[in-house]
Design a protein around this motif. Structure first.
Motif, PDB file in Angstrom:
ATOM      1  N   SER A 171       0.814  -1.217   0.000  1.00 56.37           N
ATOM      2  CA  SER A 171       0.000   0.000   0.000  1.00 56.37           C
ATOM      3  C   SER A 171       0.851   1.271   0.000  1.00 56.37           C
ATOM      4  O   SER A 171       0.319   2.368  -0.173  1.00 56.37           O
ATOM      5  N   LEU A 172       2.171   1.126   0.200  1.00 56.94           N
ATOM      6  CA  LEU A 172       3.021   2.309   0.285  1.00 56.94           C
ATOM      7  C   LEU A 172       3.296   2.938  -1.074  1.00 56.94           C
ATOM      8  O   LEU A 172       3.445   4.156  -1.182  1.00 56.94           O
ATOM      9  N   ASP A 173       3.415   2.099  -2.115  1.00 53.47           N
ATOM     10  CA  ASP A 173       3.924   2.576  -3.397  1.00 53.47           C
ATOM     11  C   ASP A 173       3.155   3.777  -3.923  1.00 53.47           C
ATOM     12  O   ASP A 173       3.727   4.812  -4.244  1.00 53.47           O
ATOM     13  N   GLY A 174       1.837   3.647  -4.011  1.00 53.00           N
ATOM     14  CA  GLY A 174       1.034   4.745  -4.542  1.00 53.00           C
ATOM     15  C   GLY A 174       1.083   5.990  -3.680  1.00 53.00           C
ATOM     16  O   GLY A 174       1.488   7.064  -4.138  1.00 53.00           O
ATOM     17  N   PRO A 175       0.689   5.904  -2.399  1.00 54.20           N
ATOM     18  CA  PRO A 175       0.712   7.101  -1.542  1.00 54.20           C
ATOM     19  C   PRO A 175       2.086   7.739  -1.417  1.00 54.20           C
ATOM     20  O   PRO A 175       2.193   8.968  -1.375  1.00 54.20           O
ATOM     21  N   LEU A 176       3.128   6.919  -1.351  1.00 53.82           N
ATOM     22  CA  LEU A 176       4.477   7.478  -1.224  1.00 53.82           C
ATOM     23  C   LEU A 176       4.831   8.297  -2.455  1.00 53.82           C
ATOM     24  O   LEU A 176       5.343   9.418  -2.352  1.00 53.82           O
ATOM     25  N   LEU A 177       4.550   7.757  -3.631  1.00 54.35           N
ATOM     26  CA  LEU A 177       4.868   8.472  -4.867  1.00 54.35           C
ATOM     27  C   LEU A 177       4.032   9.735  -4.996  1.00 54.35           C
ATOM     28  O   LEU A 177       4.568  10.821  -5.276  1.00 54.35           O
ATOM     29  N   TYR A 178       2.717   9.630  -4.775  1.00 58.91           N
ATOM     30  CA  TYR A 178       1.842  10.791  -4.955  1.00 58.91           C
ATOM     31  C   TYR A 178       2.176  11.895  -3.953  1.00 58.91           C
ATOM     32  O   TYR A 178       2.198  13.082  -4.310  1.00 58.91           O
ATOM     33  N   THR A 179       2.430  11.508  -2.706  1.00 59.78           N
ATOM     34  CA  THR A 179       2.752  12.517  -1.697  1.00 59.78           C
ATOM     35  C   THR A 179       4.066  13.199  -2.012  1.00 59.78           C
ATOM     36  O   THR A 179       4.207  14.424  -1.861  1.00 59.78           O
ATOM     37  N   THR A 180       5.059  12.419  -2.439  1.00 62.63           N
ATOM     38  CA  THR A 180       6.357  12.996  -2.788  1.00 62.63           C
ATOM     39  C   THR A 180       6.222  13.974  -3.947  1.00 62.63           C
ATOM     40  O   THR A 180       6.781  15.076  -3.914  1.00 62.63           O
ATOM     41  N   VAL A 181       5.486  13.566  -4.984  1.00 58.84           N
ATOM     42  CA  VAL A 181       5.285  14.445  -6.136  1.00 58.84           C
ATOM     43  C   VAL A 181       4.592  15.728  -5.708  1.00 58.84           C
ATOM     44  O   VAL A 181       4.972  16.831  -6.128  1.00 58.84           O
ATOM     45  N   ALA A 182       3.575  15.609  -4.869  1.00 56.50           N
ATOM     46  CA  ALA A 182       2.843  16.800  -4.427  1.00 56.50           C
ATOM     47  C   ALA A 182       3.733  17.749  -3.636  1.00 56.50           C
ATOM     48  O   ALA A 182       3.698  18.969  -3.835  1.00 56.50           O
ATOM     49  N   VAL A 183       4.537  17.199  -2.730  1.00 61.29           N
ATOM     50  CA  VAL A 183       5.432  18.036  -1.917  1.00 61.29           C
ATOM     51  C   VAL A 183       6.441  18.760  -2.793  1.00 61.29           C
ATOM     52  O   VAL A 183       6.669  19.969  -2.654  1.00 61.29           O
ATOM     53  N   VAL A 184       7.073  18.018  -3.713  1.00 61.44           N
ATOM     54  CA  VAL A 184       8.074  18.635  -4.593  1.00 61.44           C
ATOM     55  C   VAL A 184       7.419  19.687  -5.482  1.00 61.44           C
ATOM     56  O   VAL A 184       7.984  20.767  -5.710  1.00 61.44           O
ATOM     57  N   ALA A 185       6.215  19.395  -5.990  1.00 71.00           N
ATOM     58  CA  ALA A 185       5.528  20.355  -6.859  1.00 71.00           C
ATOM     59  C   ALA A 185       5.252  21.659  -6.122  1.00 71.00           C
ATOM     60  O   ALA A 185       5.499  22.756  -6.650  1.00 71.00           O
ATOM     61  N   ILE A 186       4.750  21.563  -4.895  1.00 68.10           N
ATOM     62  CA  ILE A 186       4.443  22.777  -4.124  1.00 68.10           C
ATOM     63  C   ILE A 186       5.700  23.598  -3.884  1.00 68.10           C
ATOM     64  O   ILE A 186       5.706  24.829  -4.051  1.00 68.10           O
ATOM     65  N   LEU A 187       6.784  22.935  -3.510  1.00 64.32           N
ATOM     66  CA  LEU A 187       8.027  23.668  -3.234  1.00 64.32           C
ATOM     67  C   LEU A 187       8.585  24.314  -4.495  1.00 64.32           C
ATOM     68  O   LEU A 187       9.067  25.448  -4.467  1.00 64.32           O
ATOM     69  N   LEU A 188       8.521  23.599  -5.619  1.00 60.35           N
ATOM     70  CA  LEU A 188       9.037  24.178  -6.865  1.00 60.35           C
ATOM     71  C   LEU A 188       8.197  25.372  -7.311  1.00 60.35           C
ATOM     72  O   LEU A 188       8.733  26.355  -7.838  1.00 60.35           O
ATOM     73  N   ILE A 189       6.895  25.300  -7.109  1.00 54.34           N
ATOM     74  CA  ILE A 189       6.046  26.444  -7.464  1.00 54.34           C
ATOM     75  C   ILE A 189       6.415  27.653  -6.610  1.00 54.34           C
ATOM     76  O   ILE A 189       6.510  28.792  -7.101  1.00 54.34           O
ATOM     77  N   LEU A 190       6.638  27.432  -5.317  1.00 58.40           N
ATOM     78  CA  LEU A 190       7.017  28.530  -4.430  1.00 58.40           C
ATOM     79  C   LEU A 190       8.383  29.089  -4.779  1.00 58.40           C
ATOM     80  O   LEU A 190       8.621  30.302  -4.696  1.00 58.40           O
ATOM     81  N   ILE A 191       9.306  28.212  -5.176  1.00 59.37           N
ATOM     82  CA  ILE A 191      10.667  28.652  -5.488  1.00 59.37           C
ATOM     83  C   ILE A 191      10.707  29.419  -6.803  1.00 59.37           C
ATOM     84  O   ILE A 191      11.305  30.497  -6.900  1.00 59.37           O
ATOM     85  N   TYR A 192      10.061  28.880  -7.851  1.00 58.31           N
ATOM     86  CA  TYR A 192      10.178  29.478  -9.178  1.00 58.31           C
ATOM     87  C   TYR A 192       9.115  30.541  -9.460  1.00 58.31           C
ATOM     88  O   TYR A 192       9.317  31.387 -10.328  1.00 58.31           O
ATOM     89  N   ARG A 193       7.981  30.455  -8.789  1.00 59.18           N
ATOM     90  CA  ARG A 193       6.879  31.388  -9.041  1.00 59.18           C
ATOM     91  C   ARG A 193       6.576  31.504 -10.536  1.00 59.18           C
ATOM     92  O   ARG A 193       6.413  32.584 -11.080  1.00 59.18           O
ATOM     93  N   SER A 194       6.505  30.343 -11.154  1.00 56.12           N
ATOM     94  CA  SER A 194       6.226  30.278 -12.587  1.00 56.12           C
ATOM     95  C   SER A 194       5.187  29.191 -12.822  1.00 56.12           C
ATOM     96  O   SER A 194       5.266  28.115 -12.217  1.00 56.12           O
ATOM     97  N   PRO A 195       4.213  29.433 -13.685  1.00 57.66           N
ATOM     98  CA  PRO A 195       3.182  28.421 -13.935  1.00 57.66           C
ATOM     99  C   PRO A 195       3.660  27.250 -14.780  1.00 57.66           C
ATOM    100  O   PRO A 195       2.945  26.249 -14.898  1.00 57.66           O
ATOM    101  N   PHE A 196       4.848  27.358 -15.377  1.00 58.25           N
ATOM    102  CA  PHE A 196       5.326  26.320 -16.284  1.00 58.25           C
ATOM    103  C   PHE A 196       6.636  25.675 -15.817  1.00 58.25           C
ATOM    104  O   PHE A 196       6.798  24.461 -15.915  1.00 58.25           O
ATOM    105  N   LEU A 197       7.561  26.479 -15.325  1.00 61.77           N
ATOM    106  CA  LEU A 197       8.919  25.998 -15.074  1.00 61.77           C
ATOM    107  C   LEU A 197       8.949  24.817 -14.113  1.00 61.77           C
ATOM    108  O   LEU A 197       9.709  23.870 -14.311  1.00 61.77           O
TER     109      LEU A 197
END
Length: 708
Positions: A171-197
């Motif tokens: 049961s870890l595979d899906g939640p671990l991947l999705y949560t990791t992607v979500a965390v990285v996405a949020i941080l990258l949006i905050l860092i780059y402040r760009s809708p595409f980068l």
């Protein structure tokens, strides 16, 4: 003379060729990524070395008539005491299980003294070693064993616990991947402040993760490396964590070069030349540290070594080939709305890290001493680490097998409810049985299966499972029984602890030696590498110490995973030195350009601080994802590594390493030539850009990041 540029044809063809190559490779290997879960093994016996006593027991049991045994305990309980109807229900359901399956022996009821609980030990060789058949067998028994009206009915025992553990890991595979992607996405949006980068490095990291899964499956098929749920989970974290770190460094340098060069291809070429060596050295150091785990006796640790290294190397390849190609093809517009125009100057901003460096520079010895005392005080918390985690405490949730074990522990406090298995040579079976019964701490011992020259003896200890009393009984059995092997779940746990202790003594100095050699070769110094190593070891001790203070009080964890000290050490040393490389590499670059030692240290901090801080936040956040997982070992590992990365990023690298460099001056490069005199290259030191920075950090990132 202007910069040398590539021919226009190559500038157009090479990025498309790289993208095409990646498409072809992924089309070839992606079908294998989904097969990794099929070869994943998470039983305690799969983690142990082949020469462990409990491993010998499991291997011999496989050869006995019927093959491997699945052992269950059916637990019936009513708080106010069992009624006659409850006992009738239990007998009927146990009989139904016996009719539907081939059991080894007739299940007999064992009542508790207080009359609240009945347990029926049940074992079967019907499923054999087939995990799907074992899961079906346990599932069918659980469907049969049911309670109502206040009667609880649960299925526990080693077989039930193994199935519950498998389900948790699956049961870890899906939640671990999705949560990791979500965390990285949020941080990258905050860092780059760009809708595409932010999408570009995230997509590349996802493809790198898929590639790493495929390569790991290939390694398992070719070399039979051990693959566990923990190792694949950590590999995913590493791919997204270090991959995003490399992307942050590359994109920061690329943004800087776009202001200097007209064509994106030429800017990317310069960016790769500028930060590529540091990224290569970083990935090499992390991979070398991970591969030291190959020296571990514990299969789970030795398997994690190459698995983690594969993740780091796949992230490296993706971020230095596919990411540059995509960024070049997308052009400057990918940075919208903060497009770095050719010939423009970055906006002048106050540098946070320049201010931090200046504060460290005023009293470097005081800052260094204060930081060392603080880390030492935090490290004292290691003495508060709870003891080794028991099987019933290894989940943050409560699967059915764990609940059953808890019921048994309360109902049978005077004895173990988990058998110890003794395998004796058949020629000495009677003598061994008698010696076993006479061993201190043994409540009962019964003869079981015989075959292939061995006889199975099932032992019940007087002490409760995994208690000091039961452990002492296992050790006495191993010492007193000639030619016999002692196994079972508790013996497996004891072997895990002993093997971890041995591995720690071997691998810790190996990791330190490997990382030190790489740093000496990279920095051409002995003092600077020793400073970095001392810093990361101090971070490890402090992070582990904080864990000792909060695991029980804050997280409610009642034990420490035996592998935590070793795995957290390997990861924090490798990843901590990773950031130290970026700082020291830039410091050496400034010194070679003619800067004095103090100026070089402050410039290095000012110019690398922001982007490395962003990278540290991303890496800490990705490991922090493990805090949401239902396994104690993953929660503890995620907490210690995430905290260690934050301590290294914002305290050790910023203040302590900089202060040590300022205090030592040119001696930090001893015995290299930079330790004797400032290098003279015929070029004056580079002046800082407006605002005190050379270059600019990604939009939204802590300022001070520029050339790395």
């Amino acid at each position: 003379m202007g910069p040398v540029t590539e021919p226009r044809g190559r500038r157009r063809v090479l990025p498309w060729a790289l993208v095409g190559l990646w498409v072809a490779v992924l089309a070839l290997v992606l079908p294998f990524a989904g097969k990794l879960g099929d070869v994943q093994r998470d039983r305690a016996i799969d983690y142990l070395p082949a020469n462990a006593d409990s491993t010998q027991v499991a291997q011999i049991q496989d050869q006995l008539p019927g093959g491997e045994t699945t052992e269950l305990i059916l637990v019936y309980h009513r708080d106010g005491g069992l009624t006659d109807a409850d006992r009738d229900t239990a007998r009927e359901q146990v009989a139904e299980v016996a009719d539907a399956h081939e059991l080894t022996g007739t299940p007999r009821a064992v009542p508790s003294k207080d009359g609240t609980t009945l347990m029926y030990p049940v074992s079967s060789t019907e499923p054999g070693q087939d995990e799907e058949l074992r899961a079906e067998f346990v599932g069918d028994v659980r469907d049969t064993v049911t309670g109502d009206g206040g009667l609880s009915a649960e299925v526990g025992g080693p077989g039930g616990l193994a199935i519950d553990a498998d389900e948790v890991y699956e049961s870890l595979d899906g939640p671990l991947l999705y949560t990791t992607v979500a965390v990285v996405a949020i941080l990258l949006i905050l860092i780059y402040r760009s809708p595409f980068l932010w999408l570009v490095p995230l997509i590349v990291a996802g493809l790198a993760d898929a590639l790493s899964l495929s390569v790991t499956y290939g390694l398992h098929q070719a070399f039979d490396i051990s693959v566990s749920g923990q190792s694949t989970g950590v590999m995913t974290i590493l791919v997204f964590g270090v991959g995003t770190d490399y992307a942050l460094l590359l994109v920061s340098r690329y943004r800087e070069e776009l202001r200097r060069q007209e064509r994106p291809y030429d800017a990317m070429r310069s960016a790769l030349r500028g930060c590529g060596p540091a990224i290569l050295a970083s990935s090499g150091t992390v991979s070398a540290g991970m591969l030291c785990l190959l020296a571990a006796d514990l299969n789970s640790s030795s398997g994690m070594g190459p698995t983690a290294a594969v993740g780091v190397l796949c992230a490296l390849v993706a971020m230095t080939t596919l990411l540059p190609a995509l960024l070049v093809l997308l052009g400057r517009r990918v940075f919208w709305p903060y497009v770095p125009a050719f010939g423009s100057e970055p906006k002048a901003r106050r540098s946070l890290f320049a201010a931090m460096g200046n504060s460290a520079g005023r009293r470097p010895i005081t800052v260094l001493a204060t930081g060392a005392v603080l880390l030492g005080a935090l490290a004292l918390g290691t003495f508060s680490l709870p003891g080794n985690v028991k099987q019933e405490d290894s989940f943050t949730s409560t699967p059915e097998a764990i609940s059953a074990m808890g019921t048994l522990a309360r109902a049978f406090p005077e004895q173990s409810t988990q058998p110890i298995t003794v395998l004796a040579p058949t020629a000495r079976a009677d003598d061994t049985l008698a010696e076993t019964r006479d061993t201190e701490g043994v409540r009962s011992a019964e003869r079981g299966r015989s075959g292939e020259g061995w006889t199975e003896i099932s032992v019940i200890a007087a002490g409760e499972p995994q208690s000091a009393a039961e452990t002492a009984t296992i050790e006495r059995l191993r010492a007193d029984l000639d030619g016999a092997h002692v196994g079972g779940p508790s013996a497996q746990q004891l072997d895990l602890e002993n093997t971890n202790a041995r591995d720690t003594k071997v691998i810790v100095p190996l990791v330190l030696a490997a990382v030190l050699l790489i740093l000496v070769a990279l920095l051409r110094s002995l003092v600077a590498p020793l400073i970095l190593l001392a810093a990361v070891v101090a971070v490890w001790g402090a992070a582990l110490g904080v864990g000792g203070l909060v695991f029980d009080t804050l997280f409610g964890l009642e034990g420490t995973d035996p592998g935590l000290p070793l795995l957290s050490f390997v990861f924090l040393v490798a990843l901590g030195v990773d950031y130290g490389i970026f700082l020291m590499h830039r410091m050496r670059e400034e010194s070679l350009a003619g800067a004095e030692a103090g100026d070089a240290a402050l410039t290095a901090l000012r110019t690398t601080g922001g982007v490395i801080a962003s990278a540290g936040l991303v890496l800490a956040a990705t490991f922090g994802v493990l805090l949401s997982m239902p396994m104690v070992q993953m929660v503890e590992l995620g907490f210690v590594i995430a905290l260690g990365v934050l301590l290294d990023t914002f305290l050790v690298r910023t203040y302590l390493v900089t202060s040590a460099s300022l205090a030592l001056g040119r001696k930090v490069w001893w015995p290299g030539p930079l330790s004797r005199r400032p290098a003279s290259t015929g070029e004056p030191p580079r002046p800082p850009a407006p605002g005190g920075d050379q270059g600019t950090a990604p939009a939204g990132a802590p300022q001070g990041a520029g050339r790395t």
